[in-house]
Design an enzyme around this catalytic site. Structure first.
Site, short mmCIF file in Angstrom:
data_model
loop_
_atom_site.label_atom_id
_atom_site.label_comp_id
_atom_site.label_asym_id
_atom_site.label_seq_id
_atom_site.Cartn_x
_atom_site.Cartn_y
_atom_site.Cartn_z
CB CYS A 101 66.04 9.64 8.14
SG CYS A 101 65.85 10.82 6.79
CD GLU A 112 65.68 13.67 9.60
OE1 GLU A 112 66.05 12.64 8.98
OE2 GLU A 112 64.58 14.22 9.43
#
Length: 478
Positions: free
Chosen positions: A280, A246
């Site tokens: 994020c 990620e």
């Protein structure tokens, strides 16, 4: 709390170290507790213990047995919530509310994967006159979780519970910027699993590199930057490890001209400034239709000034805080100073000197219409500075939104749901939120596309990356 001690947890044993480091409290710049840097022998022992635990029974445990363990893991988090929340506040600078969210979400995530319907199931893939084929899912072995600093507990927990519920053993490496809460959680969880199933080793990039290269580790789950993610993937290729990455999310938020500003402005502000933009999938670039741009911008500035002002008291009801660590603070500060030096219009915030006597504080900052090729627009800032740009043509704003590093998430706001969905489907991101700020859902697969990641986590689909799929071919009964 001043006398807390922290240990690496290897084979359920607490190990100190001759080498220790300290994290700096982001609010006060005071040094916190010593944390133990794992030695090479510590790491090798952890891998050996995990392999032994996997081969001696954990790898053959049933899903229901593993889910019962996750319930116990959740109970540890719940029982020690106050302690873990306080540790998180000190190491990350979060307010009590934000740190509490990190703990509570970790409890919920454990319990979500403890539900029977959340687990991977055998699936009949074919059943005809030739026979029946059943796909089943078996664990990989030893998983290494290399974790980030922005939400230390929940983002480590996501990797841990995914690995455990699929029958793997897991070795956790917390971020060296936020090692304490994750390390303490795993210490407190000793005794739930057989020794070697859940371990923690602390260290810097050298420990992470050792994990990617070790032949005894079957999978790496990594959250971090694109540059580091590429190095992780290259290292994993040498031993053909499974890998989940990620990476950066320079997320675009597209606001159409038909929105209700009373509802949308607070949502966009939350998307951009929750946890000071250190999320994020935070909105990193706001594209507002030119017909409502001036009105939207003025209201967004007021919203940010009212609801995201710096609060010195960590117990105040705030979801805005300091930058987590000095390198990130210096990076975002340089970016704001660059915007001012180039004459970009700063609508609110913008101060970088003397914001507070101590701490990694920067005020929420809005920059109006910076050039499309500016660093603020092209690169993920991961902090409380937000570019707000205009658009008029749908094809154009979609093209501008779809940067290579913008493939993790995005959001779209429109009163016309068909239009919002049309735009959402054209945005090249792994998750797109419609008429709401970006918040992942445990049940939904979460992964980036293009430069924002490789594979993904969460939901049943996310569990597949922690498993091999094996097909059993049965003959047709006579």
């Amino acid at each position: 709390m001043d006398n807390l001690q922290f240990f690496n947890v290897i084979n359920d044993e607490l190990r100190s170290s001759t080498t220790t480091e300290r994290v700096t409290d982001p609010r006060t710049e005071e040094p916190l507790w010593p944390w133990p840097v794992a030695s090479t022998q510590d790491f090798e022992d952890a891998v050996a213990a995990a392999q032994h635990a996997f081969n001696s029974g954990w790898g053959r445990s049933t899903v229901s047995e593993r889910q019962e363990k996750l319930k116990q893991l959740a109970e540890v988090l719940r029982t020690h919530a106050d302690e873990l929340t306080t540790i998180l506040m000190r190491e990350s600078g979060k307010s009590r509310i934000l740190a509490g969210i990190d703990v509570a979400a970790s409890v919920d995530q454990c319990l979500y994967y403890a539900r029977p319907e959340s687990a991977l199931r055998d699936e009949v893939q074919s059943d005809d006159e030739r026979g029946k084929v059943v796909a089943t899912h078996i664990p990989l072995g030893v998983v290494a979780a290399i974790c980030p600093w922005n939400f230390p507990l929940i983002l480590a927990n996501m990797k841990v519970v995914s690995a455990l519920v699929t029958g793997n053993c897991v070795i956790v490496k917390p971020s060296p910027f936020t090692p304490y809460a994750v390390t303490k959680w795993i210490e407190l969880s000793r005794g739930i699993f057989p020794p070697g199933v859940l371990q923690v080793v602390n260290g810097g990039a050298d420990v992470g590199a050792a994990m990617t290269e070790h032949p005894g580790i079957a999978k790496i789950s990594f959250t971090g930057t694109i540059a580091t993610g590429k190095r992780v993937m290259a290292a994993c290729a040498r031993t053909l490890k499974k890998v989940t990455l990620e990476l950066a999310g320079n997320d675009a938020c597209v606001v159409c001209e038909d929105v209700d500003l009373d509802r949308v402005v607070p949502a966009v502000a939350s998307g951009g400034f929750f946890n000071a933009g250190q999320v994020c999938v935070a909105s990193k670039r706001i594209y507002v239709h030119e017909k409502i741009y001036d009105q939207f911008l003025a209201r967004l500035a007021r919203e940010v000034q009212d609801r995201y002002a710096i609060q010195d008291d960590p117990n105040a009801p705030s979801v805005f805080g300091p930058l987590d660590n000095r390198p990130q603070y210096e990076s975002v500060k340089r970016l704001i100073e660059d915007c001012k030096a180039k004459g970009y219009e700063v609508i609110t915030g913008g101060e970088t000197q003397g914001v507070r006597p101590k701490g990694f504080w920067l005020p929420p900052t809005i920059v109006a219409k910076p050039p499309e090729d500016s660093e603020l627009v092209q690169e993920e800032q991961f902090g409380p500075v937000l570019p707000v740009l205009t658009w008029s043509d749908e094809d154009d704003v979609i093209r501008r939104s779809n940067l290579a590093n913008a493939g993790l998430g995005a959001s779209v706001y429109s009163s016309d749901l068909e239009r919002a969905e049309r735009i959402a489907r054209r945005l090249e991101a792994g998750s797109v939120w419609i008429n709401q700020p970006e918040r992942p859902n445990y049940a939904a697969f979460f992964g980036g596309i293009k430069d924002s990641g490789f594979g993904g986590e969460m939901g049943r689909q996310g569990l597949l990356s922690y498993s091999y799929t094996k097909c059993l071919h049965f003959p047709k009964a006579a």
